[in-house]
Design an enzyme around this catalytic site. Structure first.
Site, PDB file in Angstrom:
ATOM      1  N   TYR A 155     -84.821  35.254 -75.150  1.00  0.00           N
ATOM      2  CA  TYR A 155     -85.162  36.338 -76.087  1.00  0.00           C
ATOM      3  C   TYR A 155     -86.410  35.997 -76.894  1.00  0.00           C
ATOM      4  O   TYR A 155     -87.328  36.817 -77.029  1.00  0.00           O
ATOM      5  CB  TYR A 155     -83.963  36.581 -77.004  1.00  0.00           C
ATOM      6  CG  TYR A 155     -84.131  37.669 -78.019  1.00  0.00           C
ATOM      7  CD1 TYR A 155     -84.082  39.011 -77.642  1.00  0.00           C
ATOM      8  CD2 TYR A 155     -84.300  37.372 -79.375  1.00  0.00           C
ATOM      9  CE1 TYR A 155     -84.206  40.020 -78.590  1.00  0.00           C
ATOM     10  CE2 TYR A 155     -84.426  38.370 -80.316  1.00  0.00           C
ATOM     11  CZ  TYR A 155     -84.378  39.695 -79.928  1.00  0.00           C
ATOM     12  OH  TYR A 155     -84.505  40.688 -80.868  1.00  0.00           O
ATOM     13  N   LYS A 159     -89.940  38.010 -76.749  1.00  0.00           N
ATOM     14  CA  LYS A 159     -90.444  38.693 -77.944  1.00  0.00           C
ATOM     15  C   LYS A 159     -91.792  38.128 -78.389  1.00  0.00           C
ATOM     16  O   LYS A 159     -92.638  38.860 -78.921  1.00  0.00           O
ATOM     17  CB  LYS A 159     -89.421  38.590 -79.072  1.00  0.00           C
ATOM     18  CG  LYS A 159     -88.164  39.431 -78.845  1.00  0.00           C
ATOM     19  CD  LYS A 159     -88.503  40.906 -78.671  1.00  0.00           C
ATOM     20  CE  LYS A 159     -87.264  41.795 -78.743  1.00  0.00           C
ATOM     21  NZ  LYS A 159     -87.583  43.230 -78.523  1.00  0.00           N
TER      22      LYS A 159
END
Length: 300
Positions: A155, A159
Site C-alpha cells: 500500500y 501510494k
C-alpha cells in the site's frame, strides 16, 4: 464552487471516501460516473445522488486493467457528452509484514492502486487532450505513501508511486491545461477504525451521534469523510486552474501542503567519498524520521 456542466468519473465511489467525493461533486453541479467493484453498491450510490437532485450513472468494474479504464471514460462521454474530472479513489488492502506478504498480497494492492490509477489516468488524459479544453486529474494517495507504515509494504509503495505520477503527469499535461494533483486524505473509515487509539473514540461518536472531539479533528487531522470532499470539489473547479503537481493533505480541521522531496544536508569531498570518509562525516547528517507518528491521545 459551481461545477455545472462538468462531468466527473470517481473510482471506488460506492462507499466511504469515494462516495463522499461523488456526492460532493454532484451537489456542486457535476454529472458523475460512479464506479465500484460491487455493482449493487455502485447502483445504490448513483441512485442516492439522483434522489438528491444530482445526475449520476453507475459503472461497476474492478479498476486495474485497460478495459475498465476505457469503459469508464466512454461511459462519461456516452451518458453526459464529455469528461472533465477523474478522481482515482479505488483501493484495497492486504496488510502483512514483509516476511509474511505473498506475491498475491503485493500484486493485488499494486494492481488496483498503482496500475488502476495509471490506466484510468491514461484513458482520461487521452480524452481530455482530444477535447482540447483542459481538465482535472485528482489522484488519491495516503500518509502511508508519504511516510511509510508498518505492515503496508504494498500500500505504501503504491501510494508513494501515485504522488510521483502526479508530479510527472503535471509536467506532461501542462500544455493541454490538464492539472494533476495528489490528495492525501485522513478520515474516519473502516481502515482507521482498526487503529487501536482511534477505535473507541470513533465507535462512541458513531453510537451517540456526537461530533468527533476537537483535539482529534485538529491535532490528528481526523474527521469525517465529508470533511475531505471540499478539497476534491475545489480541485475539480476552475478556481484551482493554477494548482498542479501538488500533494495536498486534508482531514478534520486540517489542510496541509506536503513538501516535495529535497536534499536536506549536503557535504562534499574532493575526489569522491570512500566508505571511511562517509562514516566520519555521517554525524553531520540528521536522519529523517519514518512511519506515521502515533496519535497523541489526551489523558482522561
Amino acid at each position: 464552487m459551481d461545477l455545472s456542466g462538468k462531468v466527473a468519473v470517481v473510482t471506488g465511489a460506492g462507499r466511504g471516501l469515494g462516495r463522499a467525493y461523488a456526492e460532493a461533486l454532484a451537489a456542486a453541479g457535476a454529472a458523475v460516473v460512479v464506479n465500484d467493484v460491487d455493482a449493487t453498491t455502485a447502483a445504490e450510490a448513483a441512485a442516492a445522488i439522483a434522489e438528491a437532485g444530482g445526475r449520476a450513472v453507475a459503472a461497476p468494474g474492478a479498476v486495474g486493467g485497460t478495459e475498465v479504464a476505457e469503459r469508464l471514460v466512454s461511459t462519461a462521454v456516452e451518458e453526459f457528452g464529455r469528461l472533465d474530472v477523474l478522481v482515482t479513489n479505488a483501493g484495497v488492502l492486504r496488510d502483512r509484514v514483509l516476511w509474511k506478504m505473498s506475491d498475491e498480497d503485493f500484486d493485488t494492492v499494486v494492481d488496483v492502486h498503482l496500475r488502476g490509477t495509471f490506466s484510468c489516468a491514461r484513458a482520461a488524459a487521452t480524452r481530455l487532450r482530444e477535447q482540447g479544453d483542459g481538465g482535472r486529474l485528482i489522484l488519491i494517495s495516503s500518509p502511508a505513501g508519504q511516510r511509510g507504515n508498518f505492515g503496508q509494504t504494498n500500500y505504501a509503495a503504491a501510494k508513494a508511486g501515485i504522488v510521483a505520477m502526479a508530479r510527472t503527469w503535471a509536467m506532461e499535461l501542462a500544455r493541454a491545461n490538464v492539472t494533476v494533483n495528489a490528495v492525501v486524505p485522513v478520515a474516519a473509515t473502516e481502515m482507521t477504525r482498526t487503529i487501536p487509539a482511534f477505535a473507541p473514540i470513533l465507535e462512541e461518536a458513531e453510537r451517540t451521534g456526537a461530533p468527533l472531539p476537537g483535539w482529534l479533528r485538529r491535532d490528528e487531522g481526523l474527521g469525517t469523510v465529508e470533511d475531505v470532499a471540499g478539497l476534491i470539489v475545489y480541485l475539480a473547479s476552475d478556481a484551482s486552474r493554477e494548482v498542479t503537481g501538488q500533494a495536498i493533505g486534508i482531514g478534520g480541521d486540517k489542510l496541509a501542503l506536503w513538501s516535495h522531496p529535497a536534499e536536506k544536508t549536503v557535504a562534499y569531498a574532493e575526489g569522491g567519498w570512500s566508505a571511511d570518509a562517509i562514516a566520519a562525516a555521517w554525524d553531520e547528517f540528521e536522519p529523517e524520521t519514518y512511519g506515521i507518528p502515533a496519535p497523541k491521545v489526551p489523558a482522561p
